[in-house]
Design a protein around this motif. Structure first.
Motif, PDB file in Angstrom:
ATOM      1  N   PRO A 150      10.276  -4.568  -2.977  1.00  0.00           N
ATOM      2  CA  PRO A 150       8.846  -4.700  -2.742  1.00  0.00           C
ATOM      3  C   PRO A 150       8.127  -5.142  -3.992  1.00  0.00           C
ATOM      4  O   PRO A 150       8.588  -4.937  -5.100  1.00  0.00           O
ATOM      5  CB  PRO A 150       8.422  -3.276  -2.331  1.00  0.00           C
ATOM      6  CG  PRO A 150       9.453  -2.390  -2.940  1.00  0.00           C
ATOM      7  CD  PRO A 150      10.724  -3.171  -2.928  1.00  0.00           C
TER       8      PRO A 150
ATOM      9  N   GLN B 264       2.367  -2.814  -5.146  1.00  0.00           N
ATOM     10  CA  GLN B 264       2.052  -2.119  -3.913  1.00  0.00           C
ATOM     11  C   GLN B 264       1.341  -0.800  -4.194  1.00  0.00           C
ATOM     12  O   GLN B 264       1.858   0.072  -4.853  1.00  0.00           O
ATOM     13  CB  GLN B 264       3.324  -1.885  -3.091  1.00  0.00           C
ATOM     14  CG  GLN B 264       4.383  -1.072  -3.820  1.00  0.00           C
ATOM     15  CD  GLN B 264       5.483  -0.673  -2.879  1.00  0.00           C
ATOM     16  OE1 GLN B 264       5.305  -0.579  -1.675  1.00  0.00           O
ATOM     17  NE2 GLN B 264       6.646  -0.419  -3.426  1.00  0.00           N
TER      18      GLN B 264
ATOM     19  N   GLN C  69      -2.653  -1.267   0.322  1.00  0.00           N
ATOM     20  CA  GLN C  69      -1.386  -1.429   1.036  1.00  0.00           C
ATOM     21  C   GLN C  69      -1.533  -2.443   2.167  1.00  0.00           C
ATOM     22  O   GLN C  69      -0.673  -3.303   2.356  1.00  0.00           O
ATOM     23  CB  GLN C  69      -0.941  -0.077   1.587  1.00  0.00           C
ATOM     24  CG  GLN C  69      -0.450   0.906   0.549  1.00  0.00           C
ATOM     25  CD  GLN C  69       0.983   0.611   0.134  1.00  0.00           C
ATOM     26  OE1 GLN C  69       1.830   0.347   0.973  1.00  0.00           O
ATOM     27  NE2 GLN C  69       1.237   0.650  -1.161  1.00  0.00           N
TER      28      GLN C  69
ATOM     29  N   THR D  91      -1.440  -6.119   1.264  1.00  0.00           N
ATOM     30  CA  THR D  91      -0.148  -6.728   0.960  1.00  0.00           C
ATOM     31  C   THR D  91       0.550  -7.235   2.216  1.00  0.00           C
ATOM     32  O   THR D  91       1.641  -7.794   2.129  1.00  0.00           O
ATOM     33  CB  THR D  91       0.776  -5.715   0.260  1.00  0.00           C
ATOM     34  OG1 THR D  91       1.102  -4.654   1.158  1.00  0.00           O
ATOM     35  CG2 THR D  91       0.114  -5.156  -0.988  1.00  0.00           C
TER      36      THR D  91
ATOM     37  N   ARG E 226       1.260  -5.200   4.938  1.00  0.00           N
ATOM     38  CA  ARG E 226       1.952  -4.138   5.658  1.00  0.00           C
ATOM     39  C   ARG E 226       1.165  -3.740   6.908  1.00  0.00           C
ATOM     40  O   ARG E 226      -0.052  -3.827   6.940  1.00  0.00           O
ATOM     41  CB  ARG E 226       2.156  -2.923   4.764  1.00  0.00           C
ATOM     42  CG  ARG E 226       3.215  -3.146   3.699  1.00  0.00           C
ATOM     43  CD  ARG E 226       3.308  -1.967   2.752  1.00  0.00           C
ATOM     44  NE  ARG E 226       4.488  -2.108   1.924  1.00  0.00           N
ATOM     45  CZ  ARG E 226       4.571  -2.895   0.863  1.00  0.00           C
ATOM     46  NH1 ARG E 226       3.527  -3.607   0.507  1.00  0.00           N
ATOM     47  NH2 ARG E 226       5.684  -2.978   0.181  1.00  0.00           N
ATOM     48  N   SER E 227       1.884  -3.285   7.900  1.00  0.00           N
ATOM     49  CA  SER E 227       1.248  -2.806   9.120  1.00  0.00           C
ATOM     50  C   SER E 227       0.718  -1.395   8.898  1.00  0.00           C
ATOM     51  O   SER E 227       1.126  -0.708   7.957  1.00  0.00           O
ATOM     52  CB  SER E 227       2.251  -2.800  10.281  1.00  0.00           C
ATOM     53  OG  SER E 227       3.273  -1.834  10.033  1.00  0.00           O
ATOM     54  N   TRP E 228      -0.195  -0.960   9.799  1.00  0.00           N
ATOM     55  CA  TRP E 228      -0.723   0.391   9.663  1.00  0.00           C
ATOM     56  C   TRP E 228       0.369   1.449   9.748  1.00  0.00           C
ATOM     57  O   TRP E 228       0.359   2.392   8.943  1.00  0.00           O
ATOM     58  CB  TRP E 228      -1.815   0.646  10.694  1.00  0.00           C
ATOM     59  CG  TRP E 228      -2.170   2.105  10.791  1.00  0.00           C
ATOM     60  CD1 TRP E 228      -2.047   2.918  11.868  1.00  0.00           C
ATOM     61  CD2 TRP E 228      -2.692   2.938   9.742  1.00  0.00           C
ATOM     62  NE1 TRP E 228      -2.450   4.186  11.576  1.00  0.00           N
ATOM     63  CE2 TRP E 228      -2.855   4.243  10.269  1.00  0.00           C
ATOM     64  CE3 TRP E 228      -3.022   2.713   8.408  1.00  0.00           C
ATOM     65  CZ2 TRP E 228      -3.328   5.304   9.526  1.00  0.00           C
ATOM     66  CZ3 TRP E 228      -3.513   3.775   7.653  1.00  0.00           C
ATOM     67  CH2 TRP E 228      -3.662   5.049   8.214  1.00  0.00           C
TER      68      TRP E 228
ATOM     69  N   GLN F  34       3.374   1.325   8.687  1.00  0.00           N
ATOM     70  CA  GLN F  34       4.035   1.332   7.387  1.00  0.00           C
ATOM     71  C   GLN F  34       3.153   1.994   6.333  1.00  0.00           C
ATOM     72  O   GLN F  34       3.629   2.786   5.514  1.00  0.00           O
ATOM     73  CB  GLN F  34       4.375  -0.105   6.967  1.00  0.00           C
ATOM     74  CG  GLN F  34       5.476  -0.750   7.775  1.00  0.00           C
ATOM     75  CD  GLN F  34       5.658  -2.210   7.406  1.00  0.00           C
ATOM     76  OE1 GLN F  34       4.684  -2.959   7.249  1.00  0.00           O
ATOM     77  NE2 GLN F  34       6.906  -2.641   7.264  1.00  0.00           N
ATOM     78  N   VAL F  35       1.874   1.669   6.355  1.00  0.00           N
ATOM     79  CA  VAL F  35       0.943   2.265   5.394  1.00  0.00           C
ATOM     80  C   VAL F  35       0.821   3.763   5.635  1.00  0.00           C
ATOM     81  O   VAL F  35       0.829   4.564   4.685  1.00  0.00           O
ATOM     82  CB  VAL F  35      -0.439   1.585   5.495  1.00  0.00           C
ATOM     83  CG1 VAL F  35      -1.468   2.307   4.614  1.00  0.00           C
ATOM     84  CG2 VAL F  35      -0.336   0.123   5.096  1.00  0.00           C
TER      85      VAL F  35
ATOM     86  N   TYR G 237       6.959   5.487  -4.114  1.00  0.00           N
ATOM     87  CA  TYR G 237       7.316   4.084  -3.892  1.00  0.00           C
ATOM     88  C   TYR G 237       8.726   3.714  -4.342  1.00  0.00           C
ATOM     89  O   TYR G 237       9.207   2.640  -4.006  1.00  0.00           O
ATOM     90  CB  TYR G 237       6.332   3.168  -4.634  1.00  0.00           C
ATOM     91  CG  TYR G 237       4.903   3.353  -4.219  1.00  0.00           C
ATOM     92  CD1 TYR G 237       4.461   2.939  -2.974  1.00  0.00           C
ATOM     93  CD2 TYR G 237       3.983   3.950  -5.069  1.00  0.00           C
ATOM     94  CE1 TYR G 237       3.134   3.108  -2.591  1.00  0.00           C
ATOM     95  CE2 TYR G 237       2.667   4.120  -4.701  1.00  0.00           C
ATOM     96  CZ  TYR G 237       2.253   3.701  -3.462  1.00  0.00           C
ATOM     97  OH  TYR G 237       0.947   3.876  -3.094  1.00  0.00           O
TER      98      TYR G 237
END
Length: 400
Positions: A6, A10, A94, A97, A99-101, A103-104, A387
């Motif tokens: 990543p 992030q 987040q 970048t 990312r989907s909700w 994932q966040v 992370y």
């Protein structure tokens, strides 16, 4: 098939690009936290609702009165509001970048779980009144409100206020009826103190969650969506209203308990408990008012296009190190006050304890200023755990 690491950015913002007001608020808030906690290490005296001695001298009673009115029950809501504010900032970065909700949300929950673990270790080793566990718990349970509509957030905050009053009223009744003994901070046996700290923490964490943290946390989410502290000049009318009304409510609501706990007024038990609940609920307004006042000051600095002086830079560095400085306060307090360490907890009063708290806070401010722009060790550890090693590089800082 190999998976690309990543991006290092992030969830982190370079320190030089962080907004002034949130970090400045956290740095000053840590002074209130130190003042609110130091007297909890004292023992050997009868104590009132807020833990201040009832048989202290004139100076002790004066210091206790000022802190009950302006500090106690005001610092914790301010901390909670800034935590909710920071959680939204982190979520937005987040999402930016790509990312989907889901994932966040997973990242936020993982971070909250580690924060809960930090709180457990803090209570295990140092301080029974830890508040990190409550913030970790609220991040696990209420992370969905980061994405809920404003109406749902504000409705939940109102429900939280009602629950806050009910729980604190019950806790006030318990305070009056239960026999009062020394806190774990005053126990001479380190092993016994450890056990009692964990027992106290296991009860206080859900109590903080239910009674003290939720409303301010949700108000912080609401404010973060509007970037109130990042763009204080654009929200000056709102900040002025919150600062003015919040201060008036906090002072008016805190005065009755102040008079009770410094023994200038001796009402019935029911009235005293009501004063305790009133002090606590209006403390939420006070915490929000303090954040608003600092936001206004930061906006004025920005509007004048003036570079910040060394004092502001030092306080901001302390805010960027808020987790480290918070934990370091407990290390110093144990070394100074605990019976198995410095032993001052049985030999000084509230005024001296507050003096030690101020010196402790100043030490953490200087330390953070000297080591800036590095991340604090606790912040670096929390980020690494959240992370992994790819997200822990660079001179960047998580939002506390």
């Amino acid at each position: 098939m190999s998976i690309a690491p990543p991006a290092p950015a992030q969830g982190a913002t370079p320190i030089a690009r962080r907004a002034l007001a949130p970090d400045l608020s956290r740095g000053l808030m840590l002074l209130l936290i130190a003042l609110a906690h130091a007297h909890m290490y004292l023992s050997g005296h009868p104590a009132g609702f807020r833990g201040y001695t009832l048989d202290g001298g004139v100076l002790d009673r004066l210091v206790a009165g000022v802190q009950i009115l302006l500090v106690d029950g005001r610092a914790l809501p301010m901390f909670a509001a800034l935590f909710g504010y920071g959680l939204v900032q982190l979520a937005h970065r987040q999402l930016a970048t790509g990312r989907s909700w889901p994932q966040v949300r997973a990242v936020l929950r993982r971070r909250s779980l580690w924060l809960l673990a930090f709180g457990f270790c803090h209570a295990l080793l140092l301080f029974f009144g830890d508040i990190l566990g409550a913030y970790g718990l609220i991040g696990l349970v209420l992370v969905g409100f980061v994405r809920r509509e404003d109406r749902a957030v504000l409705r939940a905050a109102v429900v939280g206020l009602v629950l806050h009053v009910v729980v604190l009223f019950g806790f006030g009744l318990l305070t009056i009826s239960a026999p009062k003994g020394d806190t774990p901070a005053a126990m001479a046996d380190p092993v016994e103190a450890l056990v009692m700290r964990l027992i106290g923490w296991s009860g206080m964490t859900p109590t903080y969650f239910a009674a003290s943290v939720v409303p301010a946390f949700l108000f912080g989410i609401w404010a973060a969506r509007r970037r109130v502290l990042e763009e204080p000049a654009a929200h000056r009318p709102l900040l002025v209203r919150v600062a003015t009304l919040g201060t008036v409510l906090a002072v008016a609501g805190g005065l009755p308990l102040t008079l009770v706990d410094i023994r200038l007024w001796e009402p019935s038990d029911l009235v005293a408990v009501s004063a305790y609940a009133l002090h606590s609920v209006t403390g939420i307004a006070g915490g929000l008012a303090y954040a608003a006042i600092i936001g206004l000051a930061a906006g004025r600095m920005a509007s004048g296009h003036r570079s910040t002086g060394p004092v502001v830079r030092a306080l901001t560095a302390c805010g960027q190190w808020s987790l480290t400085c918070y934990l370091l306060q407990s290390v110093i307090f144990v070394a100074v006050f605990a019976p198995y360490a410095g032993g001052l907890g049985t030999r000084v009063g509230d005024a001296a304890a507050s003096g030690i708290a101020i010196v402790t806070w100043l030490v953490t401010v200087v330390l953070a200023a000297l080591l800036a722009p590095r991340r604090g060790p606790a912040e670096a550890a929390l980020r690494r755990l959240t992370y992994g090693r790819y997200g822990a590089t660079g001179r960047t800082a998580d939002v506390a």
